[in-house]
Design a protein around this motif. Structure first.
Motif, PDB file in Angstrom:
ATOM      1  N   LEU A 165       1.284  -1.379  -0.094  1.00  0.00           N
ATOM      2  CA  LEU A 165      -0.358   0.196   0.012  1.00  0.00           C
ATOM      3  C   LEU A 165       1.065   1.495  -0.435  1.00  0.00           C
ATOM      4  CD1 LEU A 165      -2.545  -1.127   3.018  1.00  0.00           C
ATOM      5  CD2 LEU A 165      -2.794  -0.613  -0.266  1.00  0.00           C
ATOM      6  N   LYS A 166       2.167   1.231   0.499  1.00  0.00           N
ATOM      7  CA  LYS A 166       3.288   2.213   1.243  1.00  0.00           C
ATOM      8  C   LYS A 166       3.841   2.453  -0.113  1.00  0.00           C
ATOM      9  CE  LYS A 166       4.507   5.431   3.525  1.00  0.00           C
ATOM     10  NZ  LYS A 166       5.638   4.988   4.565  1.00  0.00           N
ATOM     11  N   LEU A 167       3.938   1.289  -1.349  1.00  0.00           N
ATOM     12  CA  LEU A 167       4.732   1.769  -2.106  1.00  0.00           C
ATOM     13  C   LEU A 167       3.910   2.062  -4.106  1.00  0.00           C
ATOM     14  CD1 LEU A 167       7.370  -1.476  -2.679  1.00  0.00           C
ATOM     15  CD2 LEU A 167       7.485   0.409  -1.394  1.00  0.00           C
ATOM     16  N   GLU A 168       2.464   1.890  -3.576  1.00  0.00           N
ATOM     17  CA  GLU A 168       1.828   1.868  -4.349  1.00  0.00           C
ATOM     18  C   GLU A 168       1.705   3.461  -4.415  1.00  0.00           C
ATOM     19  OE1 GLU A 168      -2.803   0.680  -3.632  1.00  0.00           O
ATOM     20  OE2 GLU A 168      -3.208   1.533  -5.256  1.00  0.00           O
ATOM     21  N   LYS A 169       2.060   4.048  -3.610  1.00  0.00           N
ATOM     22  CA  LYS A 169       1.104   5.725  -3.033  1.00  0.00           C
ATOM     23  C   LYS A 169       2.277   6.261  -3.755  1.00  0.00           C
ATOM     24  CE  LYS A 169      -1.736   5.877   0.308  1.00  0.00           C
ATOM     25  NZ  LYS A 169      -1.376   4.743   1.809  1.00  0.00           N
ATOM     26  N   LEU A 170       3.784   5.691  -4.201  1.00  0.00           N
ATOM     27  CA  LEU A 170       5.503   6.301  -4.470  1.00  0.00           C
ATOM     28  C   LEU A 170       5.192   5.992  -5.745  1.00  0.00           C
ATOM     29  CD1 LEU A 170       7.503   4.727  -1.435  1.00  0.00           C
ATOM     30  CD2 LEU A 170       6.655   7.395  -2.416  1.00  0.00           C
ATOM     31  N   ILE A 171       4.189   5.038  -6.833  1.00  0.00           N
ATOM     32  CA  ILE A 171       4.709   4.784  -8.291  1.00  0.00           C
ATOM     33  C   ILE A 171       4.475   5.916  -8.362  1.00  0.00           C
ATOM     34  CG2 ILE A 171       3.320   3.044  -9.819  1.00  0.00           C
ATOM     35  CD1 ILE A 171       3.840   0.655  -7.576  1.00  0.00           C
ATOM     36  N   LYS A 172       4.404   6.527  -9.533  1.00  0.00           N
ATOM     37  CA  LYS A 172       4.719   7.609 -10.751  1.00  0.00           C
ATOM     38  C   LYS A 172       5.997   7.875 -11.686  1.00  0.00           C
ATOM     39  CE  LYS A 172       6.864  11.391  -7.905  1.00  0.00           C
ATOM     40  NZ  LYS A 172       7.115  11.215  -6.561  1.00  0.00           N
ATOM     41  N   PRO A 173       6.293   7.900 -12.246  1.00  0.00           N
ATOM     42  CA  PRO A 173       7.210   7.578 -13.933  1.00  0.00           C
ATOM     43  C   PRO A 173       8.117   9.324 -13.306  1.00  0.00           C
ATOM     44  CG  PRO A 173       5.010   8.796 -15.129  1.00  0.00           C
ATOM     45  CD  PRO A 173       5.100   8.670 -13.255  1.00  0.00           C
ATOM     46  N   GLY A 174       8.750   8.110 -13.422  1.00  0.00           N
ATOM     47  CA  GLY A 174      10.307   9.356 -12.934  1.00  0.00           C
ATOM     48  C   GLY A 174      11.326   7.580 -11.340  1.00  0.00           C
ATOM     49  N   ILE A 175      10.508   7.512 -11.214  1.00  0.00           N
ATOM     50  CA  ILE A 175      10.994   7.076  -9.495  1.00  0.00           C
ATOM     51  C   ILE A 175      12.078   5.547  -9.793  1.00  0.00           C
ATOM     52  CG2 ILE A 175       8.651   5.487  -8.986  1.00  0.00           C
ATOM     53  CD1 ILE A 175       9.790   6.267  -6.258  1.00  0.00           C
ATOM     54  N   THR A 176      13.084   5.607  -9.498  1.00  0.00           N
ATOM     55  CA  THR A 176      13.750   4.370 -10.007  1.00  0.00           C
ATOM     56  C   THR A 176      12.881   3.351  -9.144  1.00  0.00           C
ATOM     57  OG1 THR A 176      15.188   4.548  -8.319  1.00  0.00           O
ATOM     58  CG2 THR A 176      15.752   5.632 -10.102  1.00  0.00           C
ATOM     59  N   THR A 177      13.218   2.111  -8.917  1.00  0.00           N
ATOM     60  CA  THR A 177      12.700   0.831  -8.616  1.00  0.00           C
ATOM     61  C   THR A 177      13.844   0.876  -6.708  1.00  0.00           C
ATOM     62  OG1 THR A 177      14.233  -0.905 -10.221  1.00  0.00           O
ATOM     63  CG2 THR A 177      11.626  -0.677 -10.858  1.00  0.00           C
ATOM     64  N   GLU A 178      14.891   0.971  -6.839  1.00  0.00           N
ATOM     65  CA  GLU A 178      16.090   0.775  -6.364  1.00  0.00           C
ATOM     66  C   GLU A 178      15.851   1.867  -4.568  1.00  0.00           C
ATOM     67  OE1 GLU A 178      20.297   0.975  -6.842  1.00  0.00           O
ATOM     68  OE2 GLU A 178      19.510   3.039  -6.823  1.00  0.00           O
ATOM     69  N   MET A 179      14.469   2.726  -5.539  1.00  0.00           N
ATOM     70  CA  MET A 179      14.009   3.862  -4.430  1.00  0.00           C
ATOM     71  C   MET A 179      12.492   2.991  -3.362  1.00  0.00           C
ATOM     72  SD  MET A 179      13.895   7.809  -6.277  1.00  0.00           S
ATOM     73  CE  MET A 179      13.014   8.288  -5.424  1.00  0.00           C
ATOM     74  N   LEU A 180      12.278   2.324  -4.810  1.00  0.00           N
ATOM     75  CA  LEU A 180      10.762   1.422  -3.596  1.00  0.00           C
ATOM     76  C   LEU A 180      11.587   0.030  -3.144  1.00  0.00           C
ATOM     77  CD1 LEU A 180       8.654   0.719  -7.134  1.00  0.00           C
ATOM     78  CD2 LEU A 180       8.161   2.456  -5.240  1.00  0.00           C
ATOM     79  N   ASP A 181      12.659  -0.028  -3.749  1.00  0.00           N
ATOM     80  CA  ASP A 181      13.071  -0.996  -2.980  1.00  0.00           C
ATOM     81  C   ASP A 181      13.735  -0.522  -1.200  1.00  0.00           C
ATOM     82  OD1 ASP A 181      14.273  -4.257  -2.707  1.00  0.00           O
ATOM     83  OD2 ASP A 181      15.878  -3.488  -1.954  1.00  0.00           O
ATOM     84  N   ARG A 182      14.313   0.373  -1.356  1.00  0.00           N
ATOM     85  CA  ARG A 182      14.987   0.963   0.120  1.00  0.00           C
ATOM     86  C   ARG A 182      13.467   1.064   1.131  1.00  0.00           C
ATOM     87  NH1 ARG A 182      17.718   5.501  -2.220  1.00  0.00           N
ATOM     88  NH2 ARG A 182      19.148   3.712  -2.816  1.00  0.00           N
ATOM     89  N   GLU A 183      12.674   1.698   0.437  1.00  0.00           N
ATOM     90  CA  GLU A 183      11.241   2.179   1.026  1.00  0.00           C
ATOM     91  C   GLU A 183      10.917   0.616   1.508  1.00  0.00           C
ATOM     92  OE1 GLU A 183       9.758   4.878   1.842  1.00  0.00           O
ATOM     93  OE2 GLU A 183       8.224   4.179   2.217  1.00  0.00           O
ATOM     94  N   ALA A 184      10.841  -0.266   0.861  1.00  0.00           N
ATOM     95  CA  ALA A 184       9.553  -1.340   1.507  1.00  0.00           C
ATOM     96  C   ALA A 184      10.736  -2.225   2.405  1.00  0.00           C
ATOM     97  CB  ALA A 184       9.814  -2.385   0.777  1.00  0.00           C
ATOM     98  N   GLU A 185      12.435  -1.898   2.540  1.00  0.00           N
ATOM     99  CA  GLU A 185      12.754  -2.460   3.654  1.00  0.00           C
ATOM    100  C   GLU A 185      13.416  -1.572   4.761  1.00  0.00           C
ATOM    101  OE1 GLU A 185      16.904  -4.000   1.866  1.00  0.00           O
ATOM    102  OE2 GLU A 185      17.899  -3.458   3.727  1.00  0.00           O
ATOM    103  N   ASP A 186      13.604  -0.153   4.230  1.00  0.00           N
ATOM    104  CA  ASP A 186      12.784  -0.082   6.329  1.00  0.00           C
ATOM    105  C   ASP A 186      11.948   0.096   6.608  1.00  0.00           C
ATOM    106  OD1 ASP A 186      15.245   1.544   5.327  1.00  0.00           O
ATOM    107  OD2 ASP A 186      13.876   2.994   4.575  1.00  0.00           O
TER     108      ASP A 186
END
Ligand code: MG
Ligand code: MG
Length: 254
Positions: free
Chosen positions: A25-46
Motif C-alpha cells: 500500500l505504501k509503495l503504491e502511493k510512490l509509483i509514478k513516472p521517474g521513480i526508480t525501482t531501487e527507491m521502492l526497494d529501499r522504502e520496502a526494506e525500511d
C-alpha cells in the motif's frame, strides 16, 4: 507434504501477511513516472526492518539461480513477469510494474504481489491487469473445504483464456508458513476436481501470472529476471489464503 496450521499459527501468520500488505500500500502511493525501482526497494526494506521483521527475498537462493537475490522486493516491468531485480531503472508513463514483497516475522512468512499501471496506460494493459486481478479473485472463491486444489488452478486459467490471455506455467503459487515455499504447488492452470482436497488449516499463496502473448518464458542473463519469450507484457498478483471452516480468509488484504 502439506503442513496444516492451527488457528493460533494463522493468527501469527496474519501479522506477517499484514506487514507485506502494508508495504505494498505504501509503495503504491510512490509509483509514478521517474521513480526508480531501487527507491521502492529501499522504502520496502525500511518498513520491514522498522517492524522487526526481515526481508524474505534478500539473499534467497532460487531453484534456478545460485546467485542470492539482491533486493527486498521483486520489481518486474512490462515483459518482465517475476523476479525483476530493483535498480536504477526509472518507471515510465505507460509501464506496468509488478511488485512482489516477502517478509519473515515471528517465525512465519508473508508474501504478496500487486501489479500497477504507471500513469496513463493503453486499454490492453488495463484489461490485462484487471483480468489478472479477476483471476485471483475467482481462484480465491474456490478456496473452500471440500473443493480440490485443481479447482483453484482451473479458475485462474479459465478467466485468462476467456479474455484472450495465457498463463505462465513455469512458475507457480505455493503453500506458505514457517517456510516461504511449502507444499502444495499451486498451478495457474489445469483441470477441475484434481489434486489435494482443501481442508481447514491449509494456507496457500495463489499467484496468477498472465501474459498478453503466449506462455513461454526466458530467464535473463542476470539469472533472476523472468521475461516472456515474445516480450509481450505480463501481470502478477499474489495473495495468501487460509482455508477455514467459514470459507477463504485472505490474509494479505487489509
Ligand atoms: Mg511473492
Ligand atoms: Mg509467492
Amino acid at each position: 507434504m502439506i503442513i496444516f496450521k492451527s488457528d493460533d499459527e494463522i493468527k501469527i501468520m496474519e501479522k506477517a501477511a499484514e506487514l507485506v500488505a502494508n508495504v505494498l500500500l505504501k509503495l503504491e502511493k510512490l509509483i509514478k513516472p521517474g521513480i526508480t525501482t531501487e527507491m521502492l526497494d529501499r522504502e520496502a526494506e525500511d518498513i520491514i526492518i522498522a517492524h522487526n521483521a526481515r526481508p524474505a527475498f534478500k539473499g534467497y537462493k532460487g531453484r534456478i539461480s545460485k546467485r542470492p537475490f539482491p533486493g527486498t522486493i521483486c520489481a518486474s516491468i512490462n515483459e518482465e513477469i517475476v523476479h525483476g531485480i530493483p535498480g536504477k531503472r526509472k518507471l515510465s508513463e505507460g509501464d506496468i510494474i509488478s511488485i512482489d514483497v516477502g517478509a519473515k516475522l515471528n517465525g512465519f512468512f508473508g508474501d504478496s504481489a500487486r501489479s500497477y499501471l504507471v500513469g496513463n496506460c493503453d486499454d490492453h494493459a488495463k484489461k490485462l491487469l484487471k483480468t489478472t486481478w479477476d483471476a485471483l479473485n475467482d481462484s480465491i472463491d474456490q478456496c473452500i473445504t471440500g473443493n480440490r486444489l485443481g479447482d483453484v488452478s482451473h479458475a485462474i486459467e479459465s478467466r485468462a483464456l476467456s479474455n484472450g490471455f495465457s498463463v505462465v506455467k513455469d512458475f507457480v503459487g505455493h503453500g506458505i508458513g514457517r517456510d516461504m515455499h511449502e507444499d502444495p504447488q499451486v498451478l495457474n492452470y489445469g483441470p477441475k476436481n484434481q489434486g489435494p482436497l482443501l481442508k481447514k488449516g491449509i494456507v496457500i499463496a495463489i499467484e496468477p501470472m498472465l501474459n498478453e502473448g503466449d506462455s513461454d518464458v526466458e530467464i535473463l542473463p542476470d539469472l533472476w529476471t523472468v521475461v516472456t519469450r515474445d516480450r509481450k507484457r505480463s501481470c502478477h498478483f499474489e495473495d495468501m489464503i487460509a482455508i477455514t471452516s467459514e470459507g477463504p480468509k485472505i490474509l494479505t488484504r487489509i
